[in-house]
Design an enzyme around this catalytic site. Structure first.
Site, PDB file in Angstrom:
ATOM      1  CB  CYS A  21     -14.222   2.662  16.752  1.00 13.27           C
ATOM      2  SG  CYS A  21     -13.228   3.526  15.538  1.00 13.27           S
ATOM      3  CB  CYS A 117     -15.943   1.015  14.060  1.00 16.27           C
ATOM      4  SG  CYS A 117     -16.251   2.667  13.460  1.00 16.27           S
ATOM      5  CG  ASP A 353      16.296  -6.555 -40.223  1.00 16.77           C
ATOM      6  OD1 ASP A 353      15.397  -6.061 -39.514  1.00 16.77           O
ATOM      7  OD2 ASP A 353      16.429  -6.314 -41.439  1.00 16.77           O
TER       8      ASP A 353
HETATM    9 ZN   LIG Z   1     -14.031   3.362  13.420  1.00 17.41          ZN
END
Ligand SMILES: [Zn+2]
Ligand SMILES: *[C@@H]1O[C@H](CO)[C@@H](O)[C@H](O)[C@H]1NC(C)=O
Ligand SMILES: *[C@@H]1O[C@H](CO)[C@@H](O)[C@H](O)[C@H]1NC(C)=O
Length: 538
Positions: A21, A117, A353
């Site tokens: 991309c 992409c 205790d």
């Molecule tokens: Zn990319």
């Protein structure tokens, strides 16, 4: 205009053709101008194409007669071919001629916009942008946290590293041929680019809240991409040692393990086992839910316990609850609801205790509040909270309630062994006693005891002998079989055992001192001499 240089052209060209991309292209070109990432990706793509086309134009001009570096280089290459230079040298130096002219290359460019992409699996494409910012803001608002700033954190599928490595190898040749000092580590990380894109958008959606690199309040996003998970699997063959099964991880292919395996594998081996460039994915990453997390808030104070049937922590035997409440629950409930925390972690300076009261100024305690939705409290509000705890039962009261730092908490445990504690014990004697029979005890100072681990705690503690010091004692006669014994001791002394002797396991003991059988009927802690947390004036 994108801040790219002539030398970036072959890289841009190759990455676009490979199915990267526009923003991943910027990453690989080491563009650090954040605005370039923020610009709409179709704009960036247009710019990148124009940038490459620019070269084509100049190449066309070149062929009309003007000499250019490309022409010269190619002549050089042709001349030196006989010297066994790689025949691809020309293509390496002027890759545009090779890729753009090929059919595949231009097809790839046409479709880039609609494709997922190959490197970021869509994270820097559709996943990131104004829609996600709206979603983040909605989530944060719905959870109603108190915060001034926030930090975004994202978790990415491990196979992104594999794909990034493949793409790096894909362009490494070009980068090296141009003798750039570019290394894989110079590439802008997906995470970084993601933040550059998202930070401003989130700030806008939240009405100006600063999104910063470090903040107590974190908004986390986890992206997954099941369809490409198998991308990592070949690494298990190349580096079996990197992928060892661990109990709490669902998959051995953690990001860390994958990064380690990628560091070890040779380029040749990688290229044999994994496609270069990576294969195009059919869909984008999936965003799992958005998780908000506020760092812990630590709170400290002192508590009194006025009840002889209240354990300090929930008492569970064989999965069944023995007592309906506990000190920590009584204190924690109002605090948790005030801070709107998800949980807590309680600790105190020693413990008593179930049948022992804690009087006087009380016992220091501290609590870690996990994921508090509220984190700031004024002094008046803390006092109010203290009152709520005080009123919620007659068993427990608190004072000196305050917010402290994580570091300060350790001061409570510091030198705990050296601290002193004072107690009052109601003692029964088998033999009838007179006031005078016990008064000698008032004079005993710095009495050293050898205490074998008491029988009553032997099931959870190792058998050992420890020495503790009784600094001083005082007695108050009640009747011929009872007296009150006041003690000032080193912290960690087993008081009950000091009185009844624990079948001779604690020596000396009160039975021995009085030469009669004796037992302890009641015990109160009068003071725990730890000077933390600091007192809060009323
Ligand atoms: Zn990319
Ligand atoms: C609680 O505190 C202990 C000791 O400080 C720590 O080891 C533990 O991780 C804490 N638990 C949680 C849930 O934070
Ligand atoms: C809560 O009780 C403690 C112990 O009795 C006392 O010191 C403190 O002032 C009380 N605080 C409030 C706000 O009621």
């Amino acid at each position: 205009m994108l801040p790219l240089k002539e030398k970036d052209k072959p890289i841009v060209q190759k990455l676009l053709s490979a199915g990267c991309c526009a923003r991943c292209v910027l990453r690989f070109c080491c563009v650090t101008v954040q605005a370039a990432f923020r610009q709409a990706q179709h704009e960036t793509l247009k710019d990148l194409r124009a940038f490459i086309a620019d070269k084509e134009t100049s190449k066309v001009q070149d062929s009309t007669g003007q000499s250019s570096t490309c022409e010269t280089e190619s002549q050089d290459a042709a001349l030196s071919e006989s010297d066994a230079d790689p025949p691809c040298k020309r293509a390496k130096l002027c890759p545009t001629t090779e890729t753009v002219q090929s059919e595949g290359g231009s097809d790839a460019l046409e479709n880039v916009e609609s494709r997922v992409c190959v490197v970021c699996l869509g994270i820097l494409q559709g996943s990131c942008g104004p829609d996600l910012a709206v979603k983040i803001a909605e989530t944060v608002k719905a959870k109603n946290y108190q915060f001034d700033t926030l930090v975004l954190s994202i978790s990415l599928p491990a196979q992104l590293c594999v794909r990034e490595h493949s793409c790096w190898l894909h362009v490494k040749k070009e980068v090296r041929a141009k003798s750039l000092v570019l290394d894989k580590d110079d590439i802008i990380q997906v995470k970084e680019a993601f933040k550059w894109i998202m930070q401003g958008l989130v700030t806008k959606e939240l009405g100006g809240v600063a999104v910063v690199g470090k903040s107590p309040f974190e908004v986390g996003m986890e992206f997954t991409h099941p369809k490409t998970e198998s991308d990592c699997h070949f690494l298990a063959k190349s580096c079996p040692d990197c992928f060892k099964a661990t109990k709490n991880k669902q998959s051995v292919f953690t990001r860390m393990a994958v990064v380690k395996a990628l560091e070890k594998i040779s380029d040749t081996r990688f290229l044999q086992m994994y496609p270069c460039p990576p294969v195009e994915p059919s869909c984008s990453c999936t965003l799992q839910d958005i998780k908000c997390l506020h760092v812990s808030v630590f709170i400290a104070g002192r508590y009194n316990k006025f009840c002889r049937s209240l354990p300090q922590t929930p008492w569970v035997i064989d999965g069944e609850r023995r007592m309906e409440s506990s000190v920590e629950e009584l204190i924690a409930a109002p605090i948790l609801s005030a801070f709107r925390a998800d949980g807590f972690n309680f600790s105190s300076s020693g413990r008593e205790d179930v049948d022992v009261r804690t009087l006087g100024n009380g016992r220091p305690f501290a609590m870690e509040l996990l994921n508090p939705h509220r984190s700031r409290f004024g002094r008046a509000e803390m006092k109010q909270l203290q009152e709520t705890i005080n009123k919620s039962s007659d068993k427990v009261r608190v004072r000196d309630l305050q917010i402290v730092s994580r570091e300060a908490m350790s001061r409570m445990k510091e030198g705990e062994e050296e601290k002193t504690k004072t107690y009052t014990a109601l003692v029964w004697t088998q033999r009838a006693i007179e006031k005078e029979d016990i008064s000698f005890i008032n004079d005993i100072k710095e009495l050293t005891l050898d205490q074998k681990t008491p029988l009553r705690v032997l099931h959870r503690r190792a058998l050992a002998i420890r020495q503790r010091v009784v600094h001083s004692m005082n007695v108050r006669f009640v009747d011929s079989h009872h007296f009150y014994l006041g003690l000032k001791t080193q912290a960690g002394t087993y008081i009950k055992e000091f009185v009844h002797g624990d079948f001779g396991r604690t020596k000396p003991n009160v039975c021995e001192l009085l030469k009669t059988d004796a037992d302890i009927l009641e015990l109160d802690v009068e003071s725990v001499d730890v000077d933390w947390p600091p007192p809060i004036p009323e």
